[in-house]
Design an enzyme around this catalytic site. Structure first.
Site, PDB file in Angstrom:
ATOM      1  NE  ARG A  32      -3.189 -64.312  64.656  1.00 16.74           N
ATOM      2  CZ  ARG A  32      -3.610 -64.851  65.640  1.00 16.74           C
ATOM      3  NH1 ARG A  32      -4.692 -64.345  66.265  1.00 16.74           N
ATOM      4  NH2 ARG A  32      -3.358 -65.983  65.979  1.00 16.74           N
ATOM      5  CB  ILE A  35     -12.724 -75.457  73.727  1.00 11.98           C
ATOM      6  CG1 ILE A  35     -13.516 -76.632  72.909  1.00 11.98           C
ATOM      7  CG2 ILE A  35     -11.253 -75.618  73.877  1.00 11.98           C
ATOM      8  CD1 ILE A  35     -13.156 -77.895  73.497  1.00 11.98           C
ATOM      9  CB  CYS A  64      -7.105 -65.356  69.468  1.00  9.42           C
ATOM     10  SG  CYS A  64      -7.230 -65.375  67.817  1.00  9.42           S
ATOM     11  CG  ASP A 101      -1.999 -75.277  83.067  1.00 14.77           C
ATOM     12  OD1 ASP A 101      -2.486 -74.751  82.260  1.00 14.77           O
ATOM     13  OD2 ASP A 101      -2.378 -76.334  83.892  1.00 14.77           O
ATOM     14  CD  GLN A 102      -2.484 -79.720  82.144  1.00 11.41           C
ATOM     15  OE1 GLN A 102      -2.116 -80.931  81.981  1.00 11.41           O
ATOM     16  NE2 GLN A 102      -2.532 -79.018  83.251  1.00 11.41           N
ATOM     17  CE  LYS A 119      -3.979 -69.932  62.365  1.00 17.00           C
ATOM     18  NZ  LYS A 119      -3.641 -69.940  63.892  1.00 17.00           N
ATOM     19  CG  ASN A 120      -4.435 -73.897  63.785  1.00 18.74           C
ATOM     20  OD1 ASN A 120      -3.810 -72.906  63.718  1.00 18.74           O
ATOM     21  ND2 ASN A 120      -5.529 -74.221  64.412  1.00 18.74           N
ATOM     22  NE  ARG A 138      -6.196 -69.804  73.268  1.00 20.86           N
ATOM     23  CZ  ARG A 138      -5.961 -69.631  71.982  1.00 20.86           C
ATOM     24  NH1 ARG A 138      -6.045 -68.778  71.488  1.00 20.86           N
ATOM     25  NH2 ARG A 138      -5.757 -70.837  71.307  1.00 20.86           N
ATOM     26  CG  ASP A 140     -10.126 -73.004  65.798  1.00 19.73           C
ATOM     27  OD1 ASP A 140     -10.490 -72.327  66.734  1.00 19.73           O
ATOM     28  OD2 ASP A 140      -9.069 -73.519  65.627  1.00 19.73           O
ATOM     29  NE  ARG A 154      -2.642 -70.518  73.556  1.00 23.64           N
ATOM     30  CZ  ARG A 154      -2.412 -70.641  74.692  1.00 23.64           C
ATOM     31  NH1 ARG A 154      -2.120 -69.651  75.411  1.00 23.64           N
ATOM     32  NH2 ARG A 154      -2.333 -71.801  75.323  1.00 23.64           N
TER      33      ARG A 154
END
Ligand code: UD1
Length: 416
Positions: free
Chosen positions: A395, A325, A115, A123-124, A22-23, A120, A303, A91
């Protein structure tokens, strides 16, 4: 809303195919905005987040069809607007920002939801794009971005953000001149995105290291690409073999990319080996406690934190999990405790004392990976576990109950 009803206590045995990641699929799909020609992307998992992305891409003017794990995307005249109704459920929608600015110099993207695992911020992403010449305003919950052609820049990220690295990588691929991204994320999914972009003509070096060098090109062409297998789904099934005391063979398991997870599971007493048919996992005689700290890749992935914690609940002795994280990623803890686990959280640290058995209970899923840990606990527990609010699970896990039922689990989906 659906729930999963799990009759626990069956050792899982058999073969499971690992789906596409997925990612990795999400950024690759968003990258099709950058292309001049049609692209065919295979091994795309059939998941809610993927369908949200396809809906968004269609709205943005990139026509997409999905069939049997393959997406055919044809970028056309692009529109800049990513509406709140879609972005709030996922997101990763913010990943259209870099490609839209690179392609049409305009983007209006709702600030993301997704999520509930901490603040989260993005800004970066924004600071990096500003270094490349974009300017941003916040208006009614939307990020409004504008630029002329983006220019290559030297960007040092404050932290190796995965999404930030991906957004900037995509933007830099079409920028004028050279971009160097320092303190970049090294996650395999970032590497898969870079490989996809390279297959479409991008000039990228150093992906998989903290310093990525991108020489912008005027156009990118279409092509064909297969998404990498999902290391988190695979890791979840490795834990399923351990927690139920069964034996699973995982086909297409990304063994190397799971090294940190496999080393931890072995230190807990699991036997995991690579065979010509796939990755074979089973529990040894006893499960031992261990300590885990989540880290950016190649460290132990956040994760997989909830899933290994479920396994630690049934190990001999006490272990500590440290989440470094995300600040709010222990929502599975009180649900696991309702099943008889002994976990105490203090700040970013969780102390897990192993117990002899877990017992089935009604529990509530709160985010994607937390849901997976509750399913794992339910598979091992005595009695019936009901996991509610499983839309989170849908998801990120393709056909999870049919995959698990095929190796002996007793899970059914019911309407709440
Ligand atoms: C991605 C993954 C998610 C995984 C996470 C960490 C996708 C779709 N999702 O999420 O499953 O849990 O990587 O491996 O690939 N941060 C900032 N500012 C920013 C960006 C991030 O402060 O601009 C912080 C976040 O709040 C978080 C940390 O950096 O504490 C890591 O976030 P990031 O790597 O960006 O995660 P995602 O890309 O959102």
């Amino acid at each position: 809303m659906d729930k999963l009803v799990i009759e626990g206590g069956v050792p899982l045995t058999g073969v499971i195919e690992v789906s596409g990641a997925k990612n990795a699929a999400l950024p690759i799909l968003f990258a099709s905005i950058l292309l001049d020609g049609p692209v065919s992307i295979s091994n795309v998992p059939d998941l809610r987040d993927i369908h949200t992305t396809l809906k968004l891409l269609n709205l943005l003017g990139c026509a997409c069809d999905y069939q049997n794990g393959r997406v055919e995307a044809r970028p056309g005249d692009l529109l800049p607007e990513a509406p709140y109704d879609l972005v709030r459920t996922m997101r990763a929608s913010v990943l259209c920002l870099g490609p839209l600015l690179a392609r049409i110099g305009r983007a209006r993207v709702a600030l993301p939801g997704g999520c509930a695992i901490g603040a989260r911020p993005v800004d970066q992403h924004l600071k990096g794009l500003e270094r490349m010449g974009a300017s941003f305003q916040l208006e009614e919950g939307y990020i409004l971005g504008r630029c002329r052609r983006l220019k290559g820049a030297h960007i040092i990220l404050d932290m190796p953000t995965v999404g930030g690295t991906e957004n900037l990588l995509m933007a830099a691929a079409l920028a004028e001149g050279e971009t160097v991204l320092e303190n970049a994320a090294r996650e395999p999914e970032v590497v898969d995105l870079a490989n996809f972009l390279r297959a479409c003509g991008a000039q990228i070096e150093g992906h998989g290291t903290p310093s990525i060098r991108i020489r912008g090109v005027p156009t990118l062409h279409g092509g064909e690409y297969a998404v990498m297998p999902d290391r988190i789904e695979a890791g979840t099934f490795l834990v399923a073999a351990g927690i139920t005391g069964g034996e699973l063979l995982l086909r297409h398991c990304p063994f190397e990319e799971l090294e940190a997870v496999i080393l931890k599971l072995r230190s807990m007493g699991m036997e995991i080996s690579q065979t010509p048919e796939g990755t074979l996992a089973r529990r040894g005689a006893t499960l031992h406690a261990t300590d885990v700290t989540t880290q950016p890749y190649p460290g132990f992935p956040t994760d997989m934190q909830a899933q290994i914690m479920a396994l630690m609940c049934l190990a001999d002795g006490a272990g500590v999990v440290e989440e470094s994280i995300f600040e709010n990623r222990y929502m599975h803890v009180q649900e696991l405790n309702r099943m008889g686990a002994r976990i105490r959280v203090s700040g970013y640290t969780a102390m897990i004392r192993g117990v002899q058995k877990l017992t089935g209970a009604p529990v509530m899923a709160s985010d994607l990976r937390a849901s997976a840990s509750l399913v794992l606990a339910g598979l091992a527990a005595r009695g019936t576990t009901e996991v509610r609010r499983i839309y989170h699970l849908d998801r990120g896990y393709e056909r999870i109950e049919s995959k698990l039922n095929a190796v002996g689990a007793r899970i059914r989906r019911e309407r709440e």
